[in-house]
Write an enzyme that holds these catalytic residues in place. Structure first.
Site, PDB file in Angstrom:
ATOM      1  N   GLU A  56       0.830  -1.216   0.000  1.00  0.00           N
ATOM      2  CA  GLU A  56       0.000   0.000   0.000  1.00  0.00           C
ATOM      3  C   GLU A  56       0.862   1.263   0.000  1.00  0.00           C
ATOM      4  O   GLU A  56       2.046   1.223   0.372  1.00  0.00           O
ATOM      5  CB  GLU A  56      -0.927   0.014   1.217  1.00  0.00           C
ATOM      6  CG  GLU A  56      -0.200   0.072   2.552  1.00  0.00           C
ATOM      7  CD  GLU A  56      -1.079   0.582   3.702  1.00  0.00           C
ATOM      8  OE1 GLU A  56      -1.525   1.740   3.622  1.00  0.00           O
ATOM      9  OE2 GLU A  56      -1.288  -0.183   4.661  1.00  0.00           O
ATOM     10  N   LYS A  79      -3.404  -1.877  15.654  1.00  0.00           N
ATOM     11  CA  LYS A  79      -2.872  -1.109  16.779  1.00  0.00           C
ATOM     12  C   LYS A  79      -3.931  -0.992  17.848  1.00  0.00           C
ATOM     13  O   LYS A  79      -5.113  -0.886  17.560  1.00  0.00           O
ATOM     14  CB  LYS A  79      -2.539   0.300  16.301  1.00  0.00           C
ATOM     15  CG  LYS A  79      -1.321   0.336  15.457  1.00  0.00           C
ATOM     16  CD  LYS A  79      -0.531   1.601  15.776  1.00  0.00           C
ATOM     17  CE  LYS A  79       0.743   1.589  14.998  1.00  0.00           C
ATOM     18  NZ  LYS A  79       0.570   2.172  13.672  1.00  0.00           N
TER      19      LYS A  79
HETATM   20  N1  PSU Z   1      -2.566   1.302  10.787  1.00  0.00           N
HETATM   21  C1  PSU Z   1      -1.236   1.471  10.920  1.00  0.00           C
HETATM   22  N2  PSU Z   1      -0.539   2.175   9.979  1.00  0.00           N
HETATM   23  C2  PSU Z   1      -1.166   2.709   8.897  1.00  0.00           C
HETATM   24  C3  PSU Z   1      -2.574   2.499   8.753  1.00  0.00           C
HETATM   25  C4  PSU Z   1      -3.217   1.797   9.711  1.00  0.00           C
HETATM   26  O1  PSU Z   1      -0.668   0.999  11.885  1.00  0.00           O
HETATM   27  O2  PSU Z   1      -0.503   3.363   8.063  1.00  0.00           O
HETATM   28  C5  PSU Z   1      -3.265   3.043   7.526  1.00  0.00           C
HETATM   29  C6  PSU Z   1      -3.631   1.897   6.556  1.00  0.00           C
HETATM   30  O3  PSU Z   1      -3.505   2.381   5.227  1.00  0.00           O
HETATM   31  C7  PSU Z   1      -5.093   1.644   6.867  1.00  0.00           C
HETATM   32  C8  PSU Z   1      -5.577   3.037   7.203  1.00  0.00           C
HETATM   33  O4  PSU Z   1      -5.810   1.094   5.788  1.00  0.00           O
HETATM   34  O5  PSU Z   1      -4.495   3.624   7.927  1.00  0.00           O
HETATM   35  C9  PSU Z   1      -6.834   3.034   8.023  1.00  0.00           C
HETATM   36  O6  PSU Z   1      -7.287   4.339   8.142  1.00  0.00           O
HETATM   37  P1  PSU Z   1      -8.745   4.631   8.734  1.00  0.00           P
HETATM   38  O7  PSU Z   1      -8.652   4.299  10.175  1.00  0.00           O
HETATM   39  O8  PSU Z   1      -8.952   6.106   8.471  1.00  0.00           O
HETATM   40  O9  PSU Z   1      -9.681   3.755   7.954  1.00  0.00           O
END
Ligand code: PSU
Ligand code: MN
Length: 309
Positions: free
Chosen positions: A29, A163
């Site tokens: 990604e 996390k």
């Molecule tokens: N969790 C991490 N590092 C990240 C992300 C999540 O530890 O970089 C990124 C990933 O791309 C994930 C996104 O798909 O954040 C999720 O964001 P949201 O909570 O806004 O859906």
């Protein structure tokens, strides 16, 4: 419905050739590059992930949106752009068409990367952590599109769990409701990204990439969709969960005080935790990313052997 996603796909020469030659491919990604880690760590770790995949006998393909096209396989100059530019959109499924039409730079999250990988016929994807149900979701309704994507799109995501900035218990319940298998790689608990262990039990645990490839093969022959492989952070870089929890609590409350909402929540909390830990989380983050890329490549190789490419 007349779907013509190939009109919007731009495969790199390396990825094109890999598809022609039936080589295993691992998608990566771009949100983790543009919004997850600071420069130059983001670029450095991306190169390490790509090398880990190549060394294992698979081909890496970083996915990102640019010039109105879905790029599958970003080259060095393009990676530099995604690692440094400040005006990059964070793209989940709902933002893809807008970003392409406006010809903006878009970094793909887990949800968008899964979808774009599947357009290109790629089934294995490696990342750091999944998005999930945020703490306080009963008020904010903040649930990552990653979770619903897993129920729709047949791609296997290797990650180090989620996390604990999230409500992990609700995240796991949500995935179960959505019918998403979670396989622990050599572990029977769901890892918490910086922390190897947790109290969240998994019922599916496998020892090798061959076994995981076999489950994936059956999963997709049955017409089922996304899967999670949870690969704990390497022991040497695993942090103490109580200390991490303190940093996370502070980061979430700082975010609330500053009125951070929606898409901005995850990047804010991630960078605040890195500050609070004076960079201690960075080592764990880099280590698990490279470790996940290597495992994803081994699964991709096994799946290729199993299915004949
Ligand atoms: N969790 C991490 N590092 C990240 C992300 C999540 O530890 O970089 C990124 C990933 O791309 C994930 C996104 O798909 O954040 C999720 O964001 P949201 O909570 O806004 O859906
Ligand atoms: Mn969200």
């Amino acid at each position: 419905m007349n779907e013509r996603f190939s009109d919007f796909l731009k495969l790199s020469n390396q990825v094109k050739k890999a598809i022609q030659d039936n080589l295993p491919i691992v998608a990566l990604e771009s949100t983790v590059i543009s919004h997850g880690l600071p420069y130059p760590d983001n670029l450095e770790v991306t190169k390490k992930m790509m090398s880990a995949i190549t060394e294992t006998g698979a081909v890496p393909a970083v996915i990102g949106l640019m010039d109105g096209l879905i790029h599958v396989g970003l080259n060095e100059d393009e990676l530099e752009l995604f690692a440094t530019r400040k005006d990059i959109l964070k793209i989940s499924r709902s933002d893809i068409a807008y970003c392409l039409s406006e010809k903006r730079l878009g970094a793909t999250t887990v949800s968008a990367t899964m979808l774009c990988a599947s357009y290109a016929g790629i089934r294995i994807f490696s990342t750091g952590g999944l998005g999930g149900v945020h703490r306080g979701a009963e008020e904010t309704f903040d649930i990552s599109a990653d979770l619903t994507e897993l129920s729709k799109t047949p791609v296997l995501v290797v990650c180090s769990g989620a996390k604990s900035i999230l409500d992990v218990s609700k995240t796991l319940e949500y995935l179960e409701t959505q019918g998403v298998p979670i396989i622990g790689y050599q572990t029977n608990c769901f890892p918490l990204f910086f922390t190897k262990e947790s109290d969240y039990r998994l019922t599916q645990c496998l020892r090798g990439p061959e076994e995981i490839a076999s489950v994936a093969d059956i999963n997709w022959k049955l017409g089922l969709t996304g899967m999670v492989v949870a690969n704990p952070v390497p022991e040497a870089d695993s942090l103490d969960s109580n200390i991490v929890e303190k940093w996370i609590k502070t980061a979430i409350s700082d975010g609330q005080k500053q009125g951070i909402k929606g898409k901005a929540v995850t990047p804010f909390v991630l960078s605040r935790v890195a500050e609070l830990s004076s960079g201690k989380t960075m080592q764990a983050n880099k280590s698990l990313l490279v470790n996940n890329a290597a495992l994803a490549a081994r699964i991709a190789v096994s799946l290729n052997t199993l299915t004949g490419g």
